[in-house]
Design a protein around this motif. Sequence first.
Motif, PDB file in Angstrom:
ATOM      1  N   THR A  45       0.851  -1.180   0.000  1.00 13.67           N
ATOM      2  CA  THR A  45       0.000   0.000   0.000  1.00 13.67           C
ATOM      3  C   THR A  45       0.891   1.236   0.000  1.00 13.67           C
ATOM      4  N   ARG A  46       0.305   2.352  -0.294  1.00 14.08           N
ATOM      5  CA  ARG A  46       1.053   3.605  -0.273  1.00 14.08           C
ATOM      6  C   ARG A  46       1.594   3.863   1.136  1.00 14.08           C
ATOM      7  N   ASP A  47       0.763   3.588   2.155  1.00 15.70           N
ATOM      8  CA  ASP A  47       1.202   3.787   3.540  1.00 15.70           C
ATOM      9  C   ASP A  47       2.384   2.895   3.882  1.00 15.70           C
ATOM     10  N   ASP A  48       2.342   1.631   3.442  1.00 16.21           N
ATOM     11  CA  ASP A  48       3.465   0.709   3.683  1.00 16.21           C
ATOM     12  C   ASP A  48       4.733   1.228   3.015  1.00 16.21           C
ATOM     13  N   THR A  49       4.597   1.697   1.793  1.00 15.82           N
ATOM     14  CA  THR A  49       5.749   2.217   1.061  1.00 15.82           C
ATOM     15  C   THR A  49       6.350   3.414   1.780  1.00 15.82           C
ATOM     16  N   PHE A  50       5.499   4.357   2.201  1.00 14.49           N
ATOM     17  CA  PHE A  50       6.004   5.530   2.912  1.00 14.49           C
ATOM     18  C   PHE A  50       6.609   5.149   4.258  1.00 14.49           C
ATOM     19  N   GLU A  51       6.019   4.158   4.915  1.00 12.23           N
ATOM     20  CA  GLU A  51       6.579   3.715   6.193  1.00 12.23           C
ATOM     21  C   GLU A  51       7.975   3.125   5.998  1.00 12.23           C
ATOM     22  N   ILE A  52       8.137   2.326   4.964  1.00 16.19           N
ATOM     23  CA  ILE A  52       9.447   1.732   4.686  1.00 16.19           C
ATOM     24  C   ILE A  52      10.462   2.820   4.349  1.00 16.19           C
ATOM     25  N   LEU A  53      10.053   3.779   3.541  1.00 21.61           N
ATOM     26  CA  LEU A  53      10.970   4.833   3.101  1.00 21.61           C
ATOM     27  C   LEU A  53      11.140   5.959   4.124  1.00 21.61           C
TER      28      LEU A  53
ATOM     29  N   ASP B  16      17.524 -14.240   9.733  1.00 19.53           N
ATOM     30  CA  ASP B  16      18.311 -13.765  10.866  1.00 19.53           C
ATOM     31  C   ASP B  16      19.401 -14.758  11.258  1.00 19.53           C
ATOM     32  N   ARG B  17      19.109 -16.043  11.178  1.00 19.43           N
ATOM     33  CA  ARG B  17      20.111 -17.058  11.557  1.00 19.43           C
ATOM     34  C   ARG B  17      21.298 -17.064  10.600  1.00 19.43           C
ATOM     35  N   GLU B  18      21.037 -16.921   9.313  1.00 19.99           N
ATOM     36  CA  GLU B  18      22.105 -16.921   8.312  1.00 19.99           C
ATOM     37  C   GLU B  18      22.719 -15.531   8.121  1.00 19.99           C
ATOM     38  N   GLY B  19      21.992 -14.500   8.553  1.00 19.97           N
ATOM     39  CA  GLY B  19      22.474 -13.137   8.380  1.00 19.97           C
ATOM     40  C   GLY B  19      22.450 -12.681   6.930  1.00 19.97           C
ATOM     41  N   VAL B  20      21.413 -13.120   6.191  1.00 19.32           N
ATOM     42  CA  VAL B  20      21.304 -12.809   4.767  1.00 19.32           C
ATOM     43  C   VAL B  20      20.000 -12.060   4.506  1.00 19.32           C
ATOM     44  N   VAL B  21      20.091 -11.042   3.689  1.00 20.63           N
ATOM     45  CA  VAL B  21      18.934 -10.236   3.304  1.00 20.63           C
ATOM     46  C   VAL B  21      18.802 -10.304   1.791  1.00 20.63           C
ATOM     47  N   GLU B  22      17.564 -10.488   1.318  1.00 18.81           N
ATOM     48  CA  GLU B  22      17.336 -10.573  -0.122  1.00 18.81           C
ATOM     49  C   GLU B  22      16.066  -9.806  -0.481  1.00 18.81           C
ATOM     50  N   LEU B  23      16.138  -9.029  -1.549  1.00 21.62           N
ATOM     51  CA  LEU B  23      14.955  -8.312  -2.028  1.00 21.62           C
ATOM     52  C   LEU B  23      13.932  -9.294  -2.573  1.00 21.62           C
ATOM     53  N   THR B  24      12.662  -8.943  -2.441  1.00 22.87           N
ATOM     54  CA  THR B  24      11.583  -9.727  -3.035  1.00 22.87           C
ATOM     55  C   THR B  24      11.034  -8.970  -4.237  1.00 22.87           C
ATOM     56  N   ALA B  25      10.110  -9.584  -4.931  1.00 24.70           N
ATOM     57  CA  ALA B  25       9.475  -8.927  -6.079  1.00 24.70           C
ATOM     58  C   ALA B  25       8.718  -7.680  -5.638  1.00 24.70           C
ATOM     59  N   ALA B  26       8.210  -7.685  -4.398  1.00 24.23           N
ATOM     60  CA  ALA B  26       7.463  -6.525  -3.897  1.00 24.23           C
ATOM     61  C   ALA B  26       8.344  -5.293  -3.767  1.00 24.23           C
ATOM     62  N   ALA B  27       9.654  -5.470  -3.733  1.00 24.71           N
ATOM     63  CA  ALA B  27      10.557  -4.320  -3.639  1.00 24.71           C
ATOM     64  C   ALA B  27      10.429  -3.425  -4.867  1.00 24.71           C
ATOM     65  N   GLY B  28       9.960  -3.992  -5.971  1.00 22.69           N
ATOM     66  CA  GLY B  28       9.731  -3.182  -7.169  1.00 22.69           C
ATOM     67  C   GLY B  28       8.680  -2.110  -6.947  1.00 22.69           C
ATOM     68  N   ASP B  29       7.751  -2.355  -6.005  1.00 17.81           N
ATOM     69  CA  ASP B  29       6.725  -1.361  -5.685  1.00 17.81           C
ATOM     70  C   ASP B  29       7.319  -0.152  -4.981  1.00 17.81           C
ATOM     71  N   VAL B  30       8.501  -0.331  -4.397  1.00 15.78           N
ATOM     72  CA  VAL B  30       9.158   0.754  -3.669  1.00 15.78           C
ATOM     73  C   VAL B  30      10.084   1.526  -4.596  1.00 15.78           C
TER      74      VAL B  30
END
Length: 194
Positions: A19-27, A97-111
Amino acid sequence: MESDQSADEGQEEVDDPLTRDDTFEILSNHRRRFALHHLQQNGDRADLGDLSEHVAAWENDIGVAEVSSSERKRVYTSLQQFHLPKMDEKGVVEFDDREGVVELTAAAGDVDIYLEVVDGNDVPWSQYYLGLAAVNLGILGAALAGLYPFTLVPSAGLALLVVTTFLVSALVHTYFNRTEMRLGDSDTPPEVEG
């Protein structure tokens, strides 16, 4: 059966667009913006330690090699305990968190939005276009009122002037947005001065 239901609910959340609110919250937080920038810039995946070093470097306006262990640890802890879980909850990243790895998802394109960073005495593009429209309107009004020297220019010339000023402005605006104002498209995040 209960675990199947909760798995289905989790899948629905990920499939829903942001949602727009989610996007603004993330950013709304610079550490999350910096993390997204680094992930988009480096193949959509990063080790939490490497991510922390880059975010700390941008925060402190220093090179990655100059980041102190306390600066890195402060960012690491903040990302691990708060920011990455929040982004994972919204479906923008997958954070292990256990592996310490972060990966973008397809939803990141919305941001993937343009950020208009206005430094010092710079004028925001919205105000620039408003000013340009006012100047063009003044020129056209003067020509319609028959004021000299605007009467020397034919109507087609005035129309060409208006179109050309907006075309050139739009091309410059597009260039700056694509090269300087988008997360992941430059060496540093848009708000960090190079």
